[in-house]
Design a protein around this motif. Structure first.
Motif, short mmCIF file in Angstrom:
data_model
loop_
_atom_site.label_atom_id
_atom_site.label_comp_id
_atom_site.label_asym_id
_atom_site.label_seq_id
_atom_site.Cartn_x
_atom_site.Cartn_y
_atom_site.Cartn_z
N ILE A 385 -9.79 -7.85 -3.72
CA ILE A 385 -8.32 -7.83 -3.77
C ILE A 385 -7.79 -6.68 -2.93
CG2 ILE A 385 -6.35 -7.50 -5.32
CD1 ILE A 385 -7.98 -8.85 -7.51
N ASN A 386 -8.47 -5.53 -3.00
CA ASN A 386 -8.04 -4.37 -2.22
C ASN A 386 -8.10 -4.68 -0.73
OD1 ASN A 386 -7.09 -1.69 -2.12
ND2 ASN A 386 -9.14 -0.98 -1.58
N MET A 387 -9.16 -5.39 -0.30
CA MET A 387 -9.27 -5.79 1.12
C MET A 387 -8.14 -6.75 1.47
SD MET A 387 -13.41 -6.31 1.30
CE MET A 387 -13.29 -6.99 2.95
N GLN A 388 -7.82 -7.65 0.55
CA GLN A 388 -6.76 -8.61 0.81
C GLN A 388 -5.41 -7.90 0.91
OE1 GLN A 388 -7.40 -11.90 1.27
NE2 GLN A 388 -5.24 -12.12 1.90
N VAL A 389 -5.21 -6.85 0.09
CA VAL A 389 -3.95 -6.10 0.14
C VAL A 389 -3.73 -5.51 1.53
CG1 VAL A 389 -2.83 -4.02 -0.73
CG2 VAL A 389 -3.84 -5.65 -2.32
N ARG A 390 -4.80 -5.04 2.19
CA ARG A 390 -4.67 -4.40 3.49
C ARG A 390 -4.24 -5.40 4.58
NH1 ARG A 390 -10.26 -1.63 2.65
NH2 ARG A 390 -9.69 0.15 1.34
N GLN A 391 -4.48 -6.69 4.33
CA GLN A 391 -4.14 -7.69 5.32
C GLN A 391 -2.83 -8.41 5.02
OE1 GLN A 391 -7.46 -10.36 5.69
NE2 GLN A 391 -8.93 -8.73 6.22
N VAL A 392 -2.19 -8.07 3.92
CA VAL A 392 -0.93 -8.72 3.56
C VAL A 392 0.22 -7.80 3.97
CG1 VAL A 392 0.50 -9.56 1.67
CG2 VAL A 392 -1.96 -10.01 1.69
N ALA A 393 1.20 -8.39 4.61
CA ALA A 393 2.33 -7.60 5.09
C ALA A 393 3.49 -7.61 4.12
CB ALA A 393 2.79 -8.13 6.46
N SER A 394 3.59 -8.63 3.29
CA SER A 394 4.73 -8.75 2.39
C SER A 394 4.60 -7.74 1.25
CB SER A 394 4.79 -10.15 1.81
OG SER A 394 5.77 -10.22 0.81
N PRO A 395 5.65 -6.93 1.04
CA PRO A 395 5.60 -5.96 -0.08
C PRO A 395 5.48 -6.65 -1.43
CG PRO A 395 7.34 -5.39 1.47
CD PRO A 395 6.86 -6.76 1.89
N GLU A 396 6.15 -7.83 -1.59
CA GLU A 396 6.06 -8.53 -2.86
C GLU A 396 4.63 -9.00 -3.14
OE1 GLU A 396 8.19 -9.14 -0.53
OE2 GLU A 396 10.17 -8.62 -1.38
N ALA A 397 3.97 -9.49 -2.10
CA ALA A 397 2.58 -9.93 -2.27
C ALA A 397 1.67 -8.76 -2.57
CB ALA A 397 2.11 -10.67 -1.01
N VAL A 398 1.93 -7.63 -1.91
CA VAL A 398 1.10 -6.43 -2.16
C VAL A 398 1.26 -5.98 -3.62
CG1 VAL A 398 0.83 -3.99 -1.61
CG2 VAL A 398 1.10 -5.66 0.22
N ALA A 399 2.52 -5.98 -4.08
CA ALA A 399 2.74 -5.56 -5.47
C ALA A 399 2.06 -6.49 -6.45
CB ALA A 399 4.26 -5.49 -5.75
N ALA A 400 2.14 -7.82 -6.18
CA ALA A 400 1.50 -8.78 -7.08
C ALA A 400 -0.01 -8.61 -7.09
CB ALA A 400 1.88 -10.20 -6.67
#
Length: 569
Positions: A385-400
């Motif tokens: 999940i942490n790796m996925q967070v680094r590749q997501v640009a949307s703040p809402e997706a990062v927070a989720a």
């Protein structure tokens, strides 16, 4: 007492006592029967001899009572003048030489009609006044008669007019005579003291071989206690310490009684004391010999072997050591069988315990390995999940994703606690709660500087079934605190986490309170998101009472549930 009654020696003694009881009862019954017959004969003999000794007194009293009763009927039926009444009294006295006085005692202790032939006033007497209130016949003794000035016995009988009005008491007094004549006193009755008394307990006459009558009576003897009783017989000790036989017989039932004090030495007519002692002692000796034989036999054949076997059993229970006994060789075959059974059972139990310990150890190792691998897998998921967070640009997706990562990390903490704890069935939730607060604080406190955390945690141990839902509730509540909370009026973000365990009425409850400060100027909706629904779902698994309180500067979440004790399957 219960432990004593369960001892084998006590039970054997009790059974032997029951077995010997019929023989003892027969022997004692025969002895008691002989003693009772002798005592009954002695009692009857003494009563008869006491009555015979006071027969002259009885005859005299019967005669005077008859005379007084006849005079009372005559005076009550006729209205006589004082002269005629006096003449009757004088004739009665002339016909009875022993009479010292005969007259009519009227109310006020006055006698106008009497054998003296003049008005006579008696000294005031409380008993006479009482008898005028409740008239009834009475007999008493006066050591110095008011009319004759001699020791007299007074017989009084109430007389009533034709219309039942009390006229007074017909009173007859006569001189007393010795109860026993000199020839009788020196005969076979020389060791007897006699006393007569009336229903009020007053002494009428006495006789003693020598000395006062009190030397032949026990201290504090109340004569009025024998009134309205039949023949009474008892043994008493006199003031001088002599044991005497006391016989009380009625002379005039309800009015006059005679008491005889007989010397025990002359009148003891029981059988030989050696016969009585041997008869009563034989059952006891037989019981004692039987008990001694039983105790010696039990100790020699049973108890010492049982004691040794019990000692070896206790040693096995404490040290798991099977000791061989040398004393068991001469034991009865039943004890040998028990000993062989114990040694075989002990060997089998040691083998079974060894197998069970190996199985338990292997089970614990496997369970710890399972929890360790689950924890590693959850950490791996958290890393992904942490790796996925680094590749997501949307703040809402990062927070989720970050919130989901916190939930996974919380579950991983539970499993880490399970494989690190010595017991697989208990988890110190206060320790786990401290770790969860630290984890969420490390992630969520970046936006609030500084953060003040107040931890007040009781040592609470929970089962895994309660630990996992409570850990998820804590994670969601802490995440919401950092997500929707804010600094208070002083600009400082505060977080309080309290864990309490209380017991009321025999029921234990666990209460978790999470309180955070909020910014009154910032409006946040905390009841419609996924975290809210998760908190409600996990609280329902705990069957908990969930309460939320919000004020201007703080938000409080309280969850309380019943502690679930560990119950082995």
């Amino acid at each position: 007492m219960k432990a004593l009654s369960q001892k084998l020696v006590v039970r054997i003694a009790f059974l032997l006592s029951l077995a010997l009881l019929p023989i003892g009862l027969v022997a004692m019954g025969q002895s008691w029967r002989a003693l009772h017959i002798t005592n009954d004969n002695l009692e009857a003999s003494i009563h008869a001899r006491t009555a015979a000794l006071v027969a002259p007194e009885r005859q005299a009293l019967f005669s005077k009572i008859g005379t007084a009763s006849a005079l009372a009927d005559t005076i009550g039926a006729a209205e006589l003048s004082i002269t005629d009444c006096t003449a009757i009294m004088q004739r009665v006295q002339e016909s009875n030489p022993r009479l010292a006085f005969a007259g009519l005692l009227e109310p006020g202790s006055v006698s106008n009609c009497n054998s003296i032939g003049r008005r006579f006033e008696f000294l005031p007497n409380a008993r006479s006044d009482t008898l005028f209130t409740n008239p009834e016949p009475y007999i008493t003794f006066d050591p110095q008669g008011s009319a004759s000035e001699l020791p007299v016995i007074i017989v009084a009988y109430p007389t009533f007019s034709s219309d039942d009005v009390l006229k007074g008491f017909v009173t007859i007094s006569f001189e007393t005579e010795p109860l026993l004549q000199s020839d009788t006193a020196t005969g076979p009755n020389r060791d007897v003291a006699l006393l007569t008394f009336n229903k009020f307990g007053d002494t009428l006459s006495t006789f003693t071989p020598e000395g006062p009558i009190t030397d032949y009576l026990p201290n504090g003897l109340a004569f009025d206690g024998f009134v309205n009783q039949g023949d009474t017989f008892f043994t008493a000790t006199t003031q001088s310490g002599e044991t005497r036989l006391i016989s009380v017989v009625p002379i005039l039932p309800g009015e006059v009684y005679a008491l005889g004090s007989w010397g025990r030495a002359e009148l003891q007519r029981t059988s030989s004391p050696w016969f009585t002692i041997s008869t009563l002692l034989f059952p006891f000796l037989m019981w004692l010999v039987g008990i001694i034989v039983a105790v010696v036999s039990l100790n020699r054949l049973v108890l010492r072997h049982i004691s040794d076997l019990g000692r070896r059993m206790r040693r096995f229970a404490t040290y798991r050591d099977v000791e061989t006994s040398e004393k068991i060789d001469d034991a009865p075959s039943e004890i040998l069988t028990i000993n062989e059974t114990f040694e075989g059972m002990a060997d089998q139990l040691l083998r079974d315990e060894a197998d069970l310990e190996n199985a338990v150890f292997e089970r614990e190792v496997l369970l710890k390995e399972v929890h360790h691998r689950v924890k590693n897998n959850l950490q791996l998921i958290s890393s992904i999940i942490n790796m996925q967070v680094r590749q997501v640009a949307s703040p809402e997706a990062v927070a989720a994703l970050r919130q989901f990562q916190d939930r996974v990390t919380s579950l991983a903490s539970v499993h880490r606690a399970l494989y690190q704890e010595p017991s697989l069935t208990h988890i110190r939730f206060d320790v786990l709660l401290g770790d969860l607060v630290s984890q969420v604080n490390a992630v969520g406190s970046a936006q609030y500087r500084p953060v003040e955390i107040d931890l007040e945690l009781d040592p609470v141990t929970l089962l895994p079934d309660q630990t996992s839902p409570l850990a998820m509730v804590t994670t969601e509540a802490l995440s919401n605190a950092f997500k929707y909370g804010g600094p208070g009026p002083d600009g400082l973000f505060r977080l309080k986490v309290h864990l309490k365990e209380t017991t009321e009425g025999g029921t234990t409850h666990v209460r978790l309170v999470i309180e955070n400060s909020i910014d009154a100027e910032t409006s946040a909706d905390t009841g419609s998101g996924l975290g809210k629904r998760l908190i409600l779902a996990f609280a329902s698994q705990l069957d908990a009472d969930l309460q939320e309180t919000e004020t201007d500067d703080r938000y409080i979440l309280s969850i309380s549930f019943k502690y679930q004790p560990f119950t082995p399957d």
